[in-house]
Design a protein around this motif. Structure first.
Motif, PDB file in Angstrom:
ATOM      1  N   ARG A 162      39.033  -5.454 -56.543  1.00  0.00           N
ATOM      2  CA  ARG A 162      39.325  -4.020 -56.391  1.00  0.00           C
ATOM      3  C   ARG A 162      38.313  -3.168 -57.133  1.00  0.00           C
ATOM      4  N   PHE A 163      37.634  -3.748 -58.132  1.00  0.00           N
ATOM      5  CA  PHE A 163      36.856  -2.942 -59.071  1.00  0.00           C
ATOM      6  C   PHE A 163      35.378  -3.330 -59.176  1.00  0.00           C
ATOM      7  N   VAL A 164      34.999  -4.534 -58.788  1.00  0.00           N
ATOM      8  CA  VAL A 164      33.633  -5.003 -59.036  1.00  0.00           C
ATOM      9  C   VAL A 164      32.929  -5.261 -57.708  1.00  0.00           C
ATOM     10  N   PRO A 165      31.591  -5.241 -57.695  1.00  0.00           N
ATOM     11  CA  PRO A 165      30.853  -5.618 -56.486  1.00  0.00           C
ATOM     12  C   PRO A 165      31.231  -7.031 -56.039  1.00  0.00           C
ATOM     13  N   VAL A 166      31.347  -7.186 -54.734  1.00  0.00           N
ATOM     14  CA  VAL A 166      31.888  -8.420 -54.154  1.00  0.00           C
ATOM     15  C   VAL A 166      30.789  -9.160 -53.387  1.00  0.00           C
ATOM     16  N   PRO A 167      30.617 -10.463 -53.602  1.00  0.00           N
ATOM     17  CA  PRO A 167      29.718 -11.247 -52.752  1.00  0.00           C
ATOM     18  C   PRO A 167      30.466 -11.794 -51.545  1.00  0.00           C
ATOM     19  N   SER A 168      29.753 -12.152 -50.509  1.00  0.00           N
ATOM     20  CA  SER A 168      30.364 -12.842 -49.376  1.00  0.00           C
ATOM     21  C   SER A 168      30.075 -14.330 -49.491  1.00  0.00           C
ATOM     22  N   THR A 169      30.836 -15.135 -48.737  1.00  0.00           N
ATOM     23  CA  THR A 169      30.583 -16.574 -48.759  1.00  0.00           C
ATOM     24  C   THR A 169      29.210 -16.897 -48.168  1.00  0.00           C
ATOM     25  N   LEU A 170      28.749 -16.094 -47.200  1.00  0.00           N
ATOM     26  CA  LEU A 170      27.404 -16.310 -46.661  1.00  0.00           C
ATOM     27  C   LEU A 170      26.346 -16.059 -47.726  1.00  0.00           C
ATOM     28  N   MET A 171      26.528 -15.019 -48.529  1.00  0.00           N
ATOM     29  CA  MET A 171      25.600 -14.741 -49.617  1.00  0.00           C
ATOM     30  C   MET A 171      25.615 -15.867 -50.639  1.00  0.00           C
ATOM     31  N   LEU A 172      26.819 -16.325 -51.010  1.00  0.00           N
ATOM     32  CA  LEU A 172      26.927 -17.412 -51.975  1.00  0.00           C
ATOM     33  C   LEU A 172      26.255 -18.676 -51.445  1.00  0.00           C
ATOM     34  N   GLY A 173      26.432 -18.938 -50.147  1.00  0.00           N
ATOM     35  CA  GLY A 173      25.803 -20.109 -49.548  1.00  0.00           C
ATOM     36  C   GLY A 173      24.288 -20.030 -49.589  1.00  0.00           C
ATOM     37  N   ARG A 174      23.734 -18.848 -49.346  1.00  0.00           N
ATOM     38  CA  ARG A 174      22.279 -18.694 -49.393  1.00  0.00           C
ATOM     39  C   ARG A 174      21.762 -18.848 -50.819  1.00  0.00           C
ATOM     40  N   TRP A 175      22.479 -18.270 -51.775  1.00  0.00           N
ATOM     41  CA  TRP A 175      22.076 -18.446 -53.169  1.00  0.00           C
ATOM     42  C   TRP A 175      22.113 -19.918 -53.566  1.00  0.00           C
ATOM     43  N   LEU A 176      23.108 -20.641 -53.058  1.00  0.00           N
ATOM     44  CA  LEU A 176      23.274 -22.043 -53.424  1.00  0.00           C
ATOM     45  C   LEU A 176      22.085 -22.890 -52.974  1.00  0.00           C
ATOM     46  N   VAL A 177      21.510 -22.557 -51.829  1.00  0.00           N
ATOM     47  CA  VAL A 177      20.364 -23.327 -51.317  1.00  0.00           C
ATOM     48  C   VAL A 177      19.044 -22.588 -51.562  1.00  0.00           C
ATOM     49  N   LEU A 178      19.079 -21.605 -52.460  1.00  0.00           N
ATOM     50  CA  LEU A 178      17.881 -20.883 -52.911  1.00  0.00           C
ATOM     51  C   LEU A 178      17.210 -20.098 -51.787  1.00  0.00           C
ATOM     52  N   LYS A 179      18.004 -19.578 -50.839  1.00  0.00           N
ATOM     53  CA  LYS A 179      17.484 -18.678 -49.824  1.00  0.00           C
ATOM     54  C   LYS A 179      17.630 -17.237 -50.309  1.00  0.00           C
ATOM     55  N   PRO A 180      16.712 -16.358 -49.936  1.00  0.00           N
ATOM     56  CA  PRO A 180      16.783 -14.974 -50.429  1.00  0.00           C
ATOM     57  C   PRO A 180      17.954 -14.204 -49.837  1.00  0.00           C
ATOM     58  N   VAL A 181      18.473 -13.293 -50.632  1.00  0.00           N
ATOM     59  CA  VAL A 181      19.536 -12.372 -50.210  1.00  0.00           C
ATOM     60  C   VAL A 181      19.085 -10.960 -50.537  1.00  0.00           C
ATOM     61  N   GLU A 182      19.115 -10.110 -49.521  1.00  0.00           N
ATOM     62  CA  GLU A 182      18.760  -8.695 -49.723  1.00  0.00           C
ATOM     63  C   GLU A 182      20.038  -7.870 -49.593  1.00  0.00           C
ATOM     64  N   ARG A 183      20.474  -7.298 -50.720  1.00  0.00           N
ATOM     65  CA  ARG A 183      21.693  -6.489 -50.712  1.00  0.00           C
ATOM     66  C   ARG A 183      21.648  -5.536 -51.905  1.00  0.00           C
ATOM     67  N   ASP A 184      21.895  -4.267 -51.654  1.00  0.00           N
ATOM     68  CA  ASP A 184      22.011  -3.265 -52.715  1.00  0.00           C
ATOM     69  C   ASP A 184      23.409  -2.660 -52.612  1.00  0.00           C
ATOM     70  N   TRP A 185      24.277  -3.042 -53.537  1.00  0.00           N
ATOM     71  CA  TRP A 185      25.648  -2.512 -53.510  1.00  0.00           C
ATOM     72  C   TRP A 185      25.631  -1.027 -53.839  1.00  0.00           C
ATOM     73  N   VAL A 186      26.294  -0.231 -53.012  1.00  0.00           N
ATOM     74  CA  VAL A 186      26.430   1.201 -53.276  1.00  0.00           C
ATOM     75  C   VAL A 186      27.887   1.586 -53.102  1.00  0.00           C
ATOM     76  N   PRO A 187      28.385   2.554 -53.864  1.00  0.00           N
ATOM     77  CA  PRO A 187      29.768   3.020 -53.681  1.00  0.00           C
ATOM     78  C   PRO A 187      29.926   3.727 -52.344  1.00  0.00           C
ATOM     79  N   LEU A 188      31.153   3.865 -51.916  1.00  0.00           N
ATOM     80  CA  LEU A 188      31.434   4.417 -50.594  1.00  0.00           C
ATOM     81  C   LEU A 188      30.911   5.839 -50.440  1.00  0.00           C
ATOM     82  N   ASP A 189      30.917   6.612 -51.528  1.00  0.00           N
ATOM     83  CA  ASP A 189      30.442   7.996 -51.403  1.00  0.00           C
ATOM     84  C   ASP A 189      28.931   8.081 -51.233  1.00  0.00           C
ATOM     85  N   GLN A 190      28.233   6.933 -51.271  1.00  0.00           N
ATOM     86  CA  GLN A 190      26.800   6.889 -50.991  1.00  0.00           C
ATOM     87  C   GLN A 190      26.518   6.224 -49.643  1.00  0.00           C
ATOM     88  N   ILE A 191      27.534   6.139 -48.812  1.00  0.00           N
ATOM     89  CA  ILE A 191      27.396   5.634 -47.444  1.00  0.00           C
ATOM     90  C   ILE A 191      27.825   6.749 -46.491  1.00  0.00           C
TER      91      ILE A 191
END
Length: 222
Positions: free
Chosen positions: A28-57
């Motif tokens: 509810r309070f912290v930036p959330v990863p997805s399982t796809l992101m975790l899977g890419r990190w696990l096999v050392l593949k790059p992940v491009e993501r910049d978490w922004v709050p909803l009022d910046q979307i």
């Protein structure tokens, strides 16, 4: 022996449920990863993501995604039982059409991609729990920050920067519609260079937005 095995299974299931409940509350309070992101990190593949709050979307993207993916988002409790029953009666099995944005968020955060009754059955209680624990804006905020928009590309901000060279807050209605239209097949649909399928999906999203007016107001930041 059987009693000990059953007792162990029960304790493991209980600990798993407690862990899931704790994560749902934490997310509810912290930036959330997805399982796809975790899977890419696990096999050392790059992940491009910049978490922004909803009022910046851009609100255009919020409304476009709801129009394209889940028009009853503001009225259901995480699961659209009408659409789900239609799909379960289909002999071809579950499809994306039955998944609400809350169910897709549950899948992206806790489960795996692919179509199966097992995964769909797990999505349902997770989506109900998320709807109870999070607000509608939080569901959309998480969804738009973990949605996949290309190979290793996650979240609205990274997608807006790559495809339109601007922040997610500055997306126009047409750009938002292209991003929403790309979601069913993000690896083959490029919002910057839309093919015929994406142009059709984006046009449909824009028409729905004009027809439905205040669609998605429940998901906008207060």
């Amino acid at each position: 022996m059987l009693g000990r095995i059953l007792g162990l299974c029960f304790r493991l299931a209980l600990w798993l449920l407690l862990a899931l409940a704790a994560l749902i509350l934490l997310y509810r309070f912290v930036p959330v990863p997805s399982t796809l992101m975790l899977g890419r990190w696990l096999v050392l593949k790059p992940v491009e993501r910049d978490w922004v709050p909803l009022d910046q979307i851009s609100p255009h993207l919020v409304r476009a995604v709801i129009a394209s993916e889940d028009q009853r988002f503001c009225s259901h409790g995480g699961v659209d039982w009408v659409e789900l029953n239609k799909v379960l009666e289909n002999e071809d099995g579950p499809s994306r059409g039955a998944s609400t944005l809350t169910m897709q968020t549950a899948k992206n955060v806790f489960l795996w991609p692919g179509r199966s009754y097992i995964r769909k059955g797990m999505e349902i209680p997770l989506a109900i729990a998320i709807d109870l624990a999070w607000s509608k804006p939080r569901v959309i905020e998480v969804y738009l920050n973990i949605a996949e928009w290309g190979d290793g590309l996650f979240g609205a901000e990274a997608a807006a920067q790559r495809y339109f060279r601007k922040s997610a807050a500055r997306l126009t209605p047409a750009e938002a519609a292209r991003l929403a239209g790309a979601l069913p097949n993000p690896l083959l649909r490029n919002p910057a260079k839309p093919n015929r399928a994406l142009q059709s999906a984006a046009g449909r999203s824009l028409r729905q937005l004009r027809q439905l007016g205040s669609l998605g107001d429940c998901a906008l930041p207060g």
